[in-house]
Design a protein around this motif. Sequence first.
Motif: not given
Length: 964
Positions: A541-553
């Motif tokens: 969640a912190m990574a998403v809030v920081a603007g990073f997109g999760p990998p499809h894997l």
Amino acid sequence: MAARGALRGGLAVAAMLLLFGAGLWTVSRMTPTVHPAEESASEPAEEFTVGELVLTVEPDRVPPGTRSVRLTAGCASPPDETVAQSGAFAGSPAFTRDPSGTTTHADAALDPALAPGRYQVFARCGTRFGTAELEIAAGDGPPGSAARERVATTRITLAPARTGEWRDHPAGEHTTVEPDPGEAFVRVGVVHEVRVPADDPDVAALRAGAAGYNAAVFLESRIGTFTVETAQSMLELEYAVPVVRTEPGSDEAVITYTGLYYGITSTVAGTYAGIAYTPPWPEAEPPLNVHEIAVSATGWTVAGVSGPPPLAQDAHLLRLNGGRPARMAFVRDGRNASVAFYLGQDDMMAAFLEGGEFETSLSTEDDPQLVTLWNLGDPDTFVARAWQASLVTAMAAAALILLHALARALGGAWWRRRRNWPLAALGVGGGAVYLSGAAGSQEFTVWTVVAGVSGLALFSTYRAARGTSDLPVAVAAVFAALAGLVLAAWPLASAFGTWPAAGVLAVAAGAAVVTAAVPRLRGGLTRTGLTLLGAGAMLAAMAVVAGFGPPHLMWVALLALAWLATVFGWSSEASHRWTAPGAARWLLVTSVVFGVPFYALTFLDARSTWASMTWDEVGSVAMTVVYLGLPLLALLMLVVRARRLGQDHEGLTEPAAFHTAVFLLLIARLQAAGPAVGVLMLLVWAGVFVLLPAPRAELLRPVDAGEHRLLVRDMIKRRSARTALTALLRQPGEGDDFEQRRQALERAGDERDGTLDSDLALSTLAGRTPWQNGLASFWVGLGLSLPFSALRIVESVRGGQTGVPELAAAALAVVSLPLLCMVFGYFYPRVRGTHPVAKCLALFATALLVELPTYMLTLLVASIDGAVPPTSGEPLVGVLVAVGNTAVVSIGLGLWWEWRLMWLAGEPWGRVRNVRTLRALAAPLAAVSIAVATTAATALVNNAIAPLPSGPAAEATPSPTRSP
């Protein structure tokens, strides 16, 4: 104690703060994840009307080399309904709506090699059209690029062909075709000549045999793809082995690719020949510096071209730049044809350009009307309209019956549990979204169903096992820990690299394993799983809030975990077996059984792998799991629960088991997809009540093996007494001795030893459970129907029915009759009749009512499609063969069942089926005769066999009497 509690609370808060700070530090070190760009297209489908659309180009006068211009359309329709095209555009611009909501705009990329001049821009918004003009002003263009080292020239020739000329085609050696009146052959030759440095990688790859097997695949990523379209294709465009030429001392090599296409065109109707070009991907290596396409036509006239403006154009000549997609249309000299749709791929734009009179590219006025089950005659007649209304009514009634059977199969206890209500809501909502086709909400719905169903499955099995087993809690903790590790793997790997992240995750996984393995620490497994899940969710969640997109894997891994959690939850609750070995077997079996079809149904892009799928491919896999995997798994769980209910004689009267059988039989009718499936389902519903009338109370009580043995022996004794009495009455005799013997035989034939009438000894469970009886009858029915099913499989393979829908329908058709046999065995004491042969006749009548209409419908569809010759006699014989196969299965199962009941009682079959009397041999001889006749008819008219799709009951009577 208070101090110790405060200390624990302080340590927990400190741990949370420390974890939060570690998460912030981890996110600060992350690098963004880059996903490949994905394109989407939509096809507008609206009625054509003429209207004025205000279209502006800003700026409308630009110098050569300008990258893009802004298009603005005064339209309030959705942006996906706005289309623009022009010879100056390098691609199709994508429109977006302005904040005002009254206009849409797009940035149209321009071809950098555009020559100075004026270019028309055509646009459509909904059903309104507009035009504008763009001027490329004369002047100096962008600075020249480096020396051009890779130059390609494509020469295409379009000309009439003579019979037999296609022998030079790679696949034309054994082709024999004669043109029909009004038809002619056309030949398209494609020659690519590519000049490259002598040390070019393509030269090395060709020398290594890279294009020896399929040159088209090699060309697709280097030059592009050419597609030829004519009225009828005879030999598709195919390339010979490329030729590489080099000269001594030269630093240049010439690669030549030669391809040929042969087609058939009409010399009467206004048809066209089209050539479409798709350039390679922009990332193609190594790229071409220059690519020129030259097309010359003999006997054909250039009718239109889309894509880059031609460098040169004449009646029979075209020269184009090959850096952009292009389409070229030709018509026979002196003829006319509609080509605007082929060039622009937009039917309403084509109608607008051609003056508002829309015509298809190929004339269909004289084509015969397609005959279907929905349209068997003139639709304007009363009979045809009544037939269509009947089909609609039957479909609606069948849908209600199917939903009713599903609701009753789940059972009243299932509906009374409130934890199942959200699951039903997810099923209804997901099905509604799927049927509505709402693309915008489908993606969200799929992932909501995945998460909701897996969580509900674990929670439901925990509630069902509460007080019985702690396995669901432990398994849920393991899945929570795995999900947390999957969520944390992405931020950790992005921040610190693969191996440091793997080390951290291995330590966390090791801690979970130790907690689960050490008995003293096992109580903390739940806390460990929740801690890992919380930590992973926080990092993600912190990574998403920081603007990073999760990998499809990561999504693929979470999808796999959700599937396994659902399998464990549903299988353990349906079977009421909460054991680790049982759970492991279920997970392994379902992974193989469902994994193989999932893999076969997933088509990845050539540049994708299972570890690097695009988002569209991940969504496709998720939709397959939700809309195919979960319904099939739920169907399997209904069978598993029927197995559990069938472990006791009470399964005979259990409403959930009965309606599960009805639901399975109804689902099997889906093999005949089409408007008549509703009628078939109604026949199944009626057939079940023919086979299973209201149960007799004395047949529903449990009968163990010992009592079955006594009942059979008493039945044999009473039958022997009745046989002797019949023989005595046939002999003339009087006197006291005769009367005494008669009375003694009457008493022996009427008296019974047990509480159950021994005349019903062959109508009980015989010491077996309903599930054991059902499983045995299923395998016997499958074996007896296998020869006929194998013949239908051969006919299906000959007809090319190898697609996914055809295979699914074929599987349902193969198991349809064995499923009915399984219902016969599961509810055997309830089947109409008092002995196996009478019951098998009831099965035969039901099978004719259920199976024969389905077979006749399949034969009719095959006759309409041309798979079966529509002669008068052969289809009738095919139906008779199907009836014979049904009779063999029904009577064969009845005789086998009679033998099985005698074997379970430890008595020889000859005690009830005496080979010395014709009456006892009637049923076996009938089965053998029907089998022989069916085999002979099948051998004589095997081409009339439809491919896979696509008597009163005998009652107990008193002993015969005769007046003295």
